[in-house]
Design an enzyme around this catalytic site. Structure first.
Site, PDB file in Angstrom:
ATOM      1  N   ASP A  85      -1.965  15.119  37.175  1.00  0.00           N
ATOM      2  CA  ASP A  85      -0.750  15.736  37.680  1.00  0.00           C
ATOM      3  C   ASP A  85      -0.635  17.128  37.069  1.00  0.00           C
ATOM      4  OD1 ASP A  85       0.043  15.321  35.105  1.00  0.00           O
ATOM      5  OD2 ASP A  85       1.615  13.876  35.568  1.00  0.00           O
ATOM      6  N   GLY A 108       4.540  19.079  35.642  1.00  0.00           N
ATOM      7  CA  GLY A 108       5.907  19.400  36.033  1.00  0.00           C
ATOM      8  C   GLY A 108       6.881  18.245  35.846  1.00  0.00           C
ATOM      9  N   GLY A 163       8.816  13.702  44.031  1.00  0.00           N
ATOM     10  CA  GLY A 163      10.273  13.637  43.848  1.00  0.00           C
ATOM     11  C   GLY A 163      10.936  12.442  44.492  1.00  0.00           C
ATOM     12  N   ASP A 221       0.306   6.170  42.533  1.00  0.00           N
ATOM     13  CA  ASP A 221       0.135   5.927  41.102  1.00  0.00           C
ATOM     14  C   ASP A 221       1.476   5.452  40.585  1.00  0.00           C
ATOM     15  OD1 ASP A 221       1.462   8.716  41.034  1.00  0.00           O
ATOM     16  OD2 ASP A 221       1.504   8.056  38.944  1.00  0.00           O
TER      17      ASP A 221
END
Lengths: 376, 376
Positions: free
Chosen positions: A93, A96, A217, A267
């Site tokens: 990733d 963030g 998100g 994931d």
């Protein structure tokens, strides 16, 4: 194995796709669940056992690795694959999400984000360029753009602001990624739970032509229905011939419902984290092995599991070890959970091939419900 | 495999013996180290990995198992071997040592000891008869008499009182053990660090004709030389054709020096506990992987280890995982340590067979010293 990064869809069933991502480090069969190896290790699992369960790819976290042991150090030691002895593909990733959820004293600007480490308070700087540099140093096969993750619920204005910032960072991330043969960068769709924002984000990213797309998100507290609605809005707008990755998701049911709507990759820490706390996912639903009802239960956790630990020991044994805080319980229950997640996904792959995914999901859901009714 | 419990010495080198204990559950090659499975699990190890490392027997603790999950419960679930999936021989201690070191509000009498659990404060009673009953319920292959362990240093009077009480309990334990075909009970030599008391205890126990003998109450803080002196005093008084077990010992050096003096069996939490704290035993001495010197060290822990984890990963990796509190580090370092202890003992067995044990020990000790000098 190809020297390029590529994706091919072999079969579809409704929106669902059976596919394969090819990379120089190996093939990822999709739909794929990716175990999380936060700090360069899937917690409580030897990498060869992860592979033996059928996993083709693991995820690791830029945020954690940049803090310890450091990306430059891992590069000097030969890269993340060698470091953690996982020669198959790795997805990283961008950092963030953890900056938003873990780090202290965050300061966000157009340029990037500065923050203090949650471990030692040291100051760090994360920009799209630095995130891509770290992921390149790690040697990641699938790298994610830097994005800004907002907590839900949030205002429409806030969701739009973060989504637009993430688009500008997508562009900068893609430039910073440059050309890395055999590797890929994914753009990340944002927009909270607002359909119009998600559509805008997906279309803008599709325009940028990424080798793959993530939906970010979500699974941050909103109802499952809201999450599924966003997937339904976004998936058809993403290029058919590129993989789609739903980040941080989820429960077994989340996975199946998202596969049904055209998602290819997932994931989540759920199977590994749950295993360390006495929770096991089975064909018959989730068992909490801390429960006293299992103290004298001679039955296996699940006689049809792919994991010997679910077949060859009693529930009473795992309850005793869980209650005693034994590491072996964490190891075995983690493996049982990862075996279940893999069984679930390989079942879905087969069902898509045979165009009976809806029936497969209905059967799996019926088993869960029956198991739960039995325990009530 | 024999249906009886028996022991045979195949070769000797000075006082050292190469032998084998036969039981219906399998053969134990001696000198043998026994990994400790306190709460019905060798911590952080799957039983099949313990077996694969070459271990023939594990130890489990009566005190812990009587408190949780309970001996009657384990018996109802089919016995300890089935419970923990270890079909090979199991040795259980009597509970005496942990009552002294862990339990609260102990009250010792001729009859036995009452105490409160260190977990939940519940009251329990441990007599020679109850200890043997628990060990029988567990299905233990080698059961230990109940004894009283005193802390060292202690007065001569105190050491003698406890030694004499332990002898009376030896007699009661043996009666309570009764006839259990294929299983054995061991008597335990006591007497602190007083040669005369040890001699008295050993001769009295030998008179009672036990199938095996332990030396207890050592490695509790006294210098190694005092421990070795006690072994030298006791070993020649014990019947040649019965196994000798030095309880709770010890470091790699303790093991070799005791083997040289005629000890056949050992148990200790050291390799497993050390592994959970970043300490690894190697051919070149003990490494503390928490040390910053290993942060960038690309070398394996030990290229000649029997454990892949010691060969196929860098020291830098295990240091990172240890510092991060990762369970995988505890798993791997435990296995590396158990592999080393097994290598050490199989080396000693071979050396006894070839009558070159002194040379073997000298070579092993030279390697440790060289490794330590190198790191200084």
């Amino acid at each position: 194995m190809s020297e390029d990064f590529s994706f091919r869809v072999y079969a579809t069933d409704g929106e669902a796709r059976l596919g394969a991502i090819s990379t120089p480090r190996g093939i990822i069969r999709t739909p794929a669940f990716m175990p999380v190896g936060t700090a360069a290790a899937v917690k409580a699992m030897y990498p060869d056992r992860v592979r033996a369960l059928g996993y083709d790819v693991v995820l690791s976290n830029t945020y954690h690795l940049m803090l310890a042991p450091g990306a430059e150090r891992i590069a000097a030691l030969g890269g993340l694959h060698k470091f953690m002895k996982w020669p198959q593909p790795i997805l990283t990733d961008s950092g963030g999400f953890q900056v938003m959820s873990l780090a202290r004293l965050r300061k966000l600007s157009e340029r990037g984000v500065t923050f203090q480490s949650h471990i030692d308070g040291s100051r760090h700087d994360l920009t799209p360029e630095r995130s891509m540099e770290i992921q390149r140093l790690l040697g990641s096969d699938i790298q994610m753009q830097l994005d800004e993750c907002v907590r839900l619920p949030c205002s429409s204005e806030e969701a739009e602001r973060a989504m637009r910032l993430s688009l500008r960072w997508a562009d900068r991330s893609k430039s910073a990624f440059g050309e890395q043969p055999g590797r890929a960068i994914f753009g990340i769709v944002h927009g909270g739970v607002e359909r119009a924002l998600r559509v805008f984000s997906a279309e803008a990213l599709a325009e940028m032509d990424f080798p793959g797309y993530a939906i970010g998100g979500l699974a941050v507290g909103e109802p499952q229905a809201a999450m599924l609605e966003m997937i339904e809005a976004v998936a058809p707008l993403l290029p058919f011939d590129k993989p789609r990755y739903l980040m941080g998701v989820g429960t077994p049911d989340d996975l199946l419902e998202a596969v049904r709507r055209g998602v290819d990759m997932f994931d989540c820490v759920m199977p590994t984290r749950a295993g360390r706390h006495g929770l096991v996912y089975t064909r018959r639903g989730r068992l909490n092995l801390r429960n006293a009802r299992f103290a004298d239960d001679p039955r296996p956790v699940d006689p049809l599991s792919s994991s010997p630990s679910a077949r060859d020991y009693s529930r009473a044994y795992w309850r005793h070890l869980t209650k005693s805080g034994e590491i072996l319980a964490m190891m075995a229950l983690t493996e049982i959970n990862l075996a279940y997640y893999q069984d679930l996904m390989s079942g879905a792959r087969l069902a898509i091939k045979e165009r009976r995914l809806d029936a497969y999901i209905a059967e799996v859901q019926r088993d869960w419900a029956e198991g739960e009714a039995e325990r009530r």
